[in-house]
Design a protein around this motif. Structure first.
Motif, mmCIF file in Angstrom:
data_model
loop_
_atom_site.group_PDB
_atom_site.id
_atom_site.type_symbol
_atom_site.label_atom_id
_atom_site.label_comp_id
_atom_site.label_asym_id
_atom_site.label_seq_id
_atom_site.Cartn_x
_atom_site.Cartn_y
_atom_site.Cartn_z
ATOM 1 N N LEU A 207 0.770 -1.132 0.039
ATOM 2 C CA LEU A 207 -0.022 0.105 -0.036
ATOM 3 C C LEU A 207 0.889 1.204 0.131
ATOM 4 C CD1 LEU A 207 -2.799 -1.015 2.699
ATOM 5 C CD2 LEU A 207 -2.971 -0.609 -0.039
ATOM 6 N N SER A 208 2.086 1.060 0.662
ATOM 7 C CA SER A 208 2.892 2.370 0.597
ATOM 8 C C SER A 208 3.588 2.661 -0.514
ATOM 9 C CB SER A 208 3.691 2.254 1.892
ATOM 10 O OG SER A 208 4.964 1.354 1.538
ATOM 11 N N GLU A 209 3.660 1.616 -1.292
ATOM 12 C CA GLU A 209 4.308 1.549 -2.621
ATOM 13 C C GLU A 209 3.226 1.883 -3.686
ATOM 14 O OE1 GLU A 209 5.912 -2.190 -2.916
ATOM 15 O OE2 GLU A 209 7.698 -1.654 -1.568
ATOM 16 N N ASN A 210 2.088 2.443 -3.160
ATOM 17 C CA ASN A 210 0.876 2.634 -4.245
ATOM 18 C C ASN A 210 0.649 1.533 -5.131
ATOM 19 O OD1 ASN A 210 0.534 5.628 -3.550
ATOM 20 N ND2 ASN A 210 2.344 5.992 -4.242
ATOM 21 N N THR A 211 0.715 0.304 -4.798
ATOM 22 C CA THR A 211 0.263 -0.926 -5.387
ATOM 23 C C THR A 211 -1.183 -0.961 -5.660
ATOM 24 O OG1 THR A 211 1.962 -1.983 -5.071
ATOM 25 C CG2 THR A 211 0.411 -3.058 -5.614
ATOM 26 N N TRP A 212 -2.169 -0.785 -4.574
ATOM 27 C CA TRP A 212 -3.345 -0.992 -4.347
ATOM 28 C C TRP A 212 -4.077 0.467 -3.758
ATOM 29 C CZ3 TRP A 212 -4.470 -5.549 -6.211
ATOM 30 C CH2 TRP A 212 -3.544 -6.573 -5.967
ATOM 31 N N LEU A 213 -5.380 0.476 -4.149
ATOM 32 C CA LEU A 213 -6.345 1.483 -3.597
ATOM 33 C C LEU A 213 -7.435 0.780 -2.851
ATOM 34 C CD1 LEU A 213 -7.591 4.060 -3.738
ATOM 35 C CD2 LEU A 213 -8.925 3.608 -5.708
ATOM 36 N N VAL A 214 -7.590 0.851 -1.418
ATOM 37 C CA VAL A 214 -8.485 0.465 -0.619
ATOM 38 C C VAL A 214 -9.744 1.172 -0.742
ATOM 39 C CG1 VAL A 214 -8.924 -0.203 1.810
ATOM 40 C CG2 VAL A 214 -6.552 -0.186 0.912
ATOM 41 N N SER A 215 -10.776 0.274 -0.980
ATOM 42 C CA SER A 215 -12.017 0.960 -1.095
ATOM 43 C C SER A 215 -13.213 0.204 -0.468
ATOM 44 C CB SER A 215 -12.387 1.113 -2.585
ATOM 45 O OG SER A 215 -13.813 1.892 -2.641
ATOM 46 N N GLU A 216 -14.452 0.783 -0.432
ATOM 47 C CA GLU A 216 -15.744 -0.064 -0.032
ATOM 48 C C GLU A 216 -16.357 -0.745 -1.126
ATOM 49 O OE1 GLU A 216 -16.149 -0.377 3.288
ATOM 50 O OE2 GLU A 216 -15.014 1.299 4.118
ATOM 51 N N ILE A 217 -17.116 -1.911 -0.887
ATOM 52 C CA ILE A 217 -18.103 -2.382 -1.776
ATOM 53 C C ILE A 217 -19.261 -3.114 -1.161
ATOM 54 C CG2 ILE A 217 -16.899 -4.710 -1.642
ATOM 55 C CD1 ILE A 217 -17.182 -4.833 -4.715
ATOM 56 N N GLU A 218 -20.229 -2.964 -1.861
ATOM 57 C CA GLU A 218 -21.630 -3.344 -1.106
ATOM 58 C C GLU A 218 -21.645 -4.860 -1.350
ATOM 59 O OE1 GLU A 218 -24.485 -2.022 0.252
ATOM 60 O OE2 GLU A 218 -23.210 -0.066 0.219
ATOM 61 N N PRO A 219 -21.755 -5.696 -0.381
ATOM 62 C CA PRO A 219 -22.030 -6.845 -0.490
ATOM 63 C C PRO A 219 -23.016 -7.608 -1.539
ATOM 64 C CG PRO A 219 -22.380 -6.433 1.861
ATOM 65 C CD PRO A 219 -22.381 -5.202 0.981
ATOM 66 N N ARG A 220 -23.918 -7.011 -1.905
ATOM 67 C CA ARG A 220 -24.648 -7.214 -3.347
ATOM 68 C C ARG A 220 -23.767 -7.180 -4.536
ATOM 69 N NH1 ARG A 220 -26.721 -2.258 -2.329
ATOM 70 N NH2 ARG A 220 -26.569 -0.815 -4.010
ATOM 71 N N ASN A 221 -23.018 -6.343 -4.652
ATOM 72 C CA ASN A 221 -21.931 -6.135 -5.939
ATOM 73 C C ASN A 221 -21.025 -7.223 -5.645
ATOM 74 O OD1 ASN A 221 -23.398 -3.825 -6.530
ATOM 75 N ND2 ASN A 221 -21.933 -2.574 -5.471
ATOM 76 N N VAL A 222 -20.522 -7.807 -4.575
ATOM 77 C CA VAL A 222 -19.603 -9.051 -4.524
ATOM 78 C C VAL A 222 -20.500 -10.140 -5.036
ATOM 79 C CG1 VAL A 222 -18.298 -10.448 -2.847
ATOM 80 C CG2 VAL A 222 -18.438 -8.056 -2.498
ATOM 81 N N MET A 223 -21.635 -10.198 -4.638
ATOM 82 C CA MET A 223 -22.348 -11.606 -4.836
ATOM 83 C C MET A 223 -23.085 -11.605 -6.128
ATOM 84 S SD MET A 223 -21.482 -13.214 -2.598
ATOM 85 C CE MET A 223 -22.138 -14.967 -2.959
ATOM 86 N N ASP A 224 -23.197 -10.337 -6.688
ATOM 87 C CA ASP A 224 -23.779 -10.165 -8.024
ATOM 88 C C ASP A 224 -23.237 -11.313 -9.028
ATOM 89 O OD1 ASP A 224 -24.894 -9.364 -10.503
ATOM 90 O OD2 ASP A 224 -23.741 -7.586 -10.461
ATOM 91 N N CYS A 225 -24.109 -11.965 -9.718
ATOM 92 C CA CYS A 225 -23.603 -12.980 -10.737
ATOM 93 C C CYS A 225 -23.439 -12.500 -12.089
ATOM 94 C CB CYS A 225 -24.899 -14.130 -10.987
ATOM 95 S SG CYS A 225 -25.161 -14.958 -9.544
ATOM 96 N N SER A 226 -23.725 -11.136 -12.518
ATOM 97 C CA SER A 226 -23.222 -10.836 -13.653
ATOM 98 C C SER A 226 -21.790 -10.875 -14.082
ATOM 99 C CB SER A 226 -23.693 -9.285 -14.047
ATOM 100 O OG SER A 226 -22.985 -8.460 -13.135
ATOM 101 N N PRO A 227 -21.214 -10.867 -15.161
ATOM 102 C CA PRO A 227 -19.956 -11.096 -15.562
ATOM 103 C C PRO A 227 -18.921 -9.907 -15.011
ATOM 104 C CG PRO A 227 -21.288 -11.318 -17.600
ATOM 105 C CD PRO A 227 -22.206 -10.910 -16.438
ATOM 106 N N LYS A 228 -17.932 -10.316 -14.476
ATOM 107 C CA LYS A 228 -16.977 -9.270 -13.685
ATOM 108 C C LYS A 228 -15.826 -8.882 -14.641
ATOM 109 C CE LYS A 228 -19.144 -10.480 -9.868
ATOM 110 N NZ LYS A 228 -20.318 -9.571 -9.582
ATOM 111 N N ASN A 229 -15.746 -9.038 -15.816
ATOM 112 C CA ASN A 229 -14.640 -8.544 -16.604
ATOM 113 C C ASN A 229 -14.571 -7.149 -16.429
ATOM 114 O OD1 ASN A 229 -15.461 -11.101 -17.353
ATOM 115 N ND2 ASN A 229 -15.757 -10.696 -19.714
#
Length: 197
Positions: free
Chosen positions: A148-170
């Protein structure tokens, strides 16, 4: 023309990694696993972190990977580079699957796999209630914080329904950087491999 390289500096707005949050890869992160990946953290402590890549689909159906698995209309995703010969799952079935670990809200990780199969056989599980992964992503103590200190990742929030959503994730990575807006929305315009440009 001078390029403002600050667009690649990640400002986390004090969002720290914790279970239930996501990691969004910076645009040029190399490697087939993490390149433009979105990772759900299912565990995070001073001992390390565990997560699953949400947007890299495997081209094989689940019952080809696990021979005795019931017929179930679902996709399998690459969870990460660790233990790629094992299947892991997250779900919204709560305590009906014994041994599940609570992530946040109605999101759970793992549990009794035979009980999950039994529930599926009985028609008690819908495809949008469980997601399967080959392997997982893991970080030792302090390793994720260093990245994280090397700017590799951005941390963010996500709604559980968007995690479980079955639509393609491409396009999940693109959609999330667009949603974040500001300089992050410009990330999608950069080629995945700048040397090919």
């Amino acid at each position: 023309m001078n390029l403002d390289i600050n667009i690649f500096k990640i400002e986390t707005n004090h969002v720290s990694p914790s279970k239930g949050r996501i990691l969004i890869a910076e645009p040029f992160l190399p490697g087939s696993y993490f390149n433009r990946s979105v990772i759900l953290l299912v565990a995070h402590s001073d001992k390390g972190a565990v997560g699953f890549i949400l947007n890299k689909k495997v081209e094989y159906p689940l019952n080809e990977i696990i021979g005795d698995f019931p017929d179930f209309d679902t996709e399998v995703y690459i969870g990460g580079p660790v233990s790629t010969d094992s299947i892991y799952f997250i779900h919204s079935l709560g305590d009906t699957i014994p041994g599940s670990i609570h992530i946040k809200d109605d999101l759970y990780w793992g549990g009794d796999f035979d009980e999950l199969k039994r529930h599926i056989n009985l028609g008690m599980v819908k495809p949008d209630q469980v997601r399967f992964f080959l392997g997982y992503s893991g970080w030792d103590s302090g390793q994720l914080e260093e990245e994280l200190s090397e700017n590799t990742w951005l941390v963010s929030e996500i709604e559980p329904r968007n995690v479980m959503d079955c639509s393609p994730k491409n396009n999940m990575w693109i959609e999330l950087v667009r949603e974040l807006g500001g300089k992050y929305s410009m990330w999608e315009n950069f080629p995945e491999n700048p040397s090919l440009n």
